[in-house]
Write an enzyme that holds these catalytic residues in place. Sequence first.
Site, PDB file in Angstrom:
ATOM      1  N   GLU A  18       1.533 -14.246   5.882  1.00 10.00           N
ATOM      2  CA  GLU A  18       2.626 -13.664   5.077  1.00 10.00           C
ATOM      3  C   GLU A  18       3.922 -14.398   5.363  1.00 10.00           C
ATOM      4  O   GLU A  18       4.142 -14.868   6.485  1.00 10.00           O
ATOM      5  CB  GLU A  18       2.831 -12.205   5.471  1.00 10.00           C
ATOM      6  CG  GLU A  18       1.688 -11.307   5.131  1.00 10.00           C
ATOM      7  CD  GLU A  18       2.063  -9.849   5.395  1.00 10.00           C
ATOM      8  OE1 GLU A  18       2.586  -9.215   4.481  1.00 10.00           O
ATOM      9  OE2 GLU A  18       1.876  -9.394   6.529  1.00 10.00           O
ATOM     10  N   HIS A  22      -7.201  -3.950   7.445  1.00 11.09           N
ATOM     11  CA  HIS A  22      -7.443  -4.913   6.362  1.00 11.09           C
ATOM     12  C   HIS A  22      -8.414  -6.032   6.769  1.00 11.09           C
ATOM     13  O   HIS A  22      -9.356  -6.354   6.038  1.00 11.09           O
ATOM     14  CB  HIS A  22      -6.137  -5.561   5.902  1.00 11.09           C
ATOM     15  CG  HIS A  22      -5.050  -4.578   5.588  1.00 11.09           C
ATOM     16  ND1 HIS A  22      -5.297  -3.382   4.967  1.00 11.09           N
ATOM     17  CD2 HIS A  22      -3.708  -4.613   5.786  1.00 11.09           C
ATOM     18  CE1 HIS A  22      -4.155  -2.726   4.812  1.00 11.09           C
ATOM     19  NE2 HIS A  22      -3.177  -3.448   5.306  1.00 11.09           N
ATOM     20  N   ASP A  74      -7.219   1.900   2.159  1.00 15.51           N
ATOM     21  CA  ASP A  74      -6.926   0.547   2.606  1.00 15.51           C
ATOM     22  C   ASP A  74      -6.711  -0.257   1.329  1.00 15.51           C
ATOM     23  O   ASP A  74      -7.677  -0.563   0.615  1.00 15.51           O
ATOM     24  CB  ASP A  74      -8.079  -0.048   3.416  1.00 15.51           C
ATOM     25  CG  ASP A  74      -7.662  -1.386   4.008  1.00 15.51           C
ATOM     26  OD1 ASP A  74      -7.085  -2.189   3.266  1.00 15.51           O
ATOM     27  OD2 ASP A  74      -7.897  -1.625   5.208  1.00 15.51           O
ATOM     28  N   HIS A  75      -5.455  -0.581   1.031  1.00 13.67           N
ATOM     29  CA  HIS A  75      -5.185  -1.154  -0.296  1.00 13.67           C
ATOM     30  C   HIS A  75      -5.845  -2.528  -0.482  1.00 13.67           C
ATOM     31  O   HIS A  75      -6.002  -2.994  -1.596  1.00 13.67           O
ATOM     32  CB  HIS A  75      -3.684  -1.199  -0.583  1.00 13.67           C
ATOM     33  CG  HIS A  75      -2.930  -2.271   0.139  1.00 13.67           C
ATOM     34  ND1 HIS A  75      -2.589  -2.183   1.458  1.00 13.67           N
ATOM     35  CD2 HIS A  75      -2.455  -3.464  -0.276  1.00 13.67           C
ATOM     36  CE1 HIS A  75      -1.929  -3.263   1.820  1.00 13.67           C
ATOM     37  NE2 HIS A  75      -1.838  -4.065   0.784  1.00 13.67           N
TER      38      HIS A  75
HETATM   39  C1  BG6 Z   1       0.419  -3.443   4.998  1.00 17.60           C
HETATM   40  C2  BG6 Z   1       1.127  -3.777   6.282  1.00 17.60           C
HETATM   41  O1  BG6 Z   1      -0.652  -2.586   5.234  1.00 17.60           O
HETATM   42  O2  BG6 Z   1      -0.059  -4.636   4.402  1.00 17.60           O
HETATM   43  C3  BG6 Z   1       2.251  -4.735   6.019  1.00 17.60           C
HETATM   44  O3  BG6 Z   1       1.649  -2.583   6.853  1.00 17.60           O
HETATM   45  C4  BG6 Z   1       1.736  -5.957   5.306  1.00 17.60           C
HETATM   46  O4  BG6 Z   1       2.892  -5.115   7.237  1.00 17.60           O
HETATM   47  C5  BG6 Z   1       0.958  -5.560   4.073  1.00 17.60           C
HETATM   48  O5  BG6 Z   1       2.861  -6.754   4.936  1.00 17.60           O
HETATM   49  C6  BG6 Z   1       0.305  -6.736   3.439  1.00 17.60           C
HETATM   50  O6  BG6 Z   1      -0.218  -6.343   2.199  1.00 17.60           O
HETATM   51  P1  BG6 Z   1      -0.362  -7.381   1.025  1.00 17.60           P
HETATM   52  O7  BG6 Z   1      -1.073  -6.631  -0.047  1.00 17.60           O
HETATM   53  O8  BG6 Z   1       1.020  -7.798   0.643  1.00 17.60           O
HETATM   54  O9  BG6 Z   1      -1.140  -8.521   1.584  1.00 17.60           O
END
Ligand code: BG6
Length: 494
Positions: free
Chosen positions: A234, A258, A195-196
Amino acid sequence: MPKTQINNSCQIKRPGDPCAIVLFGASGDLTSKKLMPALYSLFTNNYLPSSFYIIGCARTVHTDDSFRDRVRASLENISLNKEGKIDEFLGRIYYIQIKYDDPASYADLAERIKSLDKEKSIPENRLFYLAVPPNLYNNISNMLGSSGLSVEGVEKNNWTRIVVEKPFGRDLETAMILDASLKQSFKEDQIYRIDHYLAKETVQNILFFRFANTIFEPLWNSRYIEYVDILAAEKIGIEKRAGYYEQAGIIRDMFQNHMMQLLSLIAMEPPSKFNSEVIRDEKAKLFNSLRPFDLKDKKNELVLAQYNEGVIDGEKVCSYRNEEGVNPSSLIPTYASFKMYVDNQRWEGVPFFLRAGKRLDQKMTRIIVQFKKLKHSIFNNVICGDLNANRLTFYIQPVEKITLSFETKNPGSSFCAGTQKMEFVPDGKGQHLEAYEKVILDCLNGEQLLFLRQDAEELCWSYFTGFLKECATCFDSQKNLKFYEAGTAFYTVN
Ligand code: BG6
């Protein structure tokens, strides 16, 4: 006054074990946009083991050289050609064309790994990264198992790890099926579910903020906290991912993973020590304490919505239904907000507002911890204006900072209150790693703190699976899906 000391052990830990890194999905976007730049950046900063090589695998036809050209282009695009090290990096990259369901391909891969290990004197340490659509996870992990590539050399302390990107299933049942399939070839401690969000600096700082300070934890409960508000807004839309998004929608795409991870760090009980298993135990306990979501209860303030056309940064953008590949009458939500509760002693009665959406007016991920107003203020009869309650905000992106608001007296002869902010903004001096750099490094080091454990995954799915089923039936009548203009700021409730 004691000075801040930077301890040597704070330095980024370079993995010691020489290894092979095998990227499935090597011709895809994730590899060129995230993984190769991350690996290259780690390489130029000397954070990778001194001895390693990378094998790209995909269906596309490539030779080692043509694949290296592709990687070079992806690195040059983002001007990462630091210190002329690009050729040295590319020299460590190889390519194998693979049919994901063909045992012969895995026999070739095993052969290639064996000969490269021998040539470079690398012991059998292997990282397999699945940068492929989830429907291929099953095949690849089974084939790795049957070709003997998933085995760990216990006697020699060799390791084999597999990295899986989300989504891990689409509900509880499919998540369990996927897990059972991975477990045919890999043990839980070999599986790294990414989970980044957990690799973002301020997200990691939540743990430090809560558990490395004396002054906040005593207030971290329903006696002092009014509510918690977690927002992930976003500007971008679905970015040519209609195939995926039409199946996922905002709940699976952002909430089950997330948002729940952010919630767990804010709300979990103090772990007894900084250890990945102990911390992941606490997260699982927290997920176990979530009050089941009752869709019929209006007090949960559920909103599910989809973007219409609108204007963002002066540019017209199309509606979700007009995005390429989207069903023109799609009922998939691109925004959701609702209120949830944690049924334990600490959080009794404290609402957690969760909101995330695409095509809003700005990119902003942040968590507000809103403290309660004073029960009794001695200034009631003299003050001009209201006293505001304290507020702590973790800004996760695009700006990373932590702020705390408090009340002071404005200068002058009368008693007027003013809200001040204390602010922590990282000075950028430390060793900063991008999210994918951090996750790759942790995998190579065998550190699982930033990765998801299956029990917690299942608990998150069970929270949302009922929710998703209910939603599916609500959608039939369309009455529960709202529409918003792209570029709107309608998430700013507080
Ligand atoms: C991803 C989703 O896991 O996270 C995307 O699949 C989303 O839809 C993205 O845009 C958001 O990541 P970050 O790091 O840009 O907030």
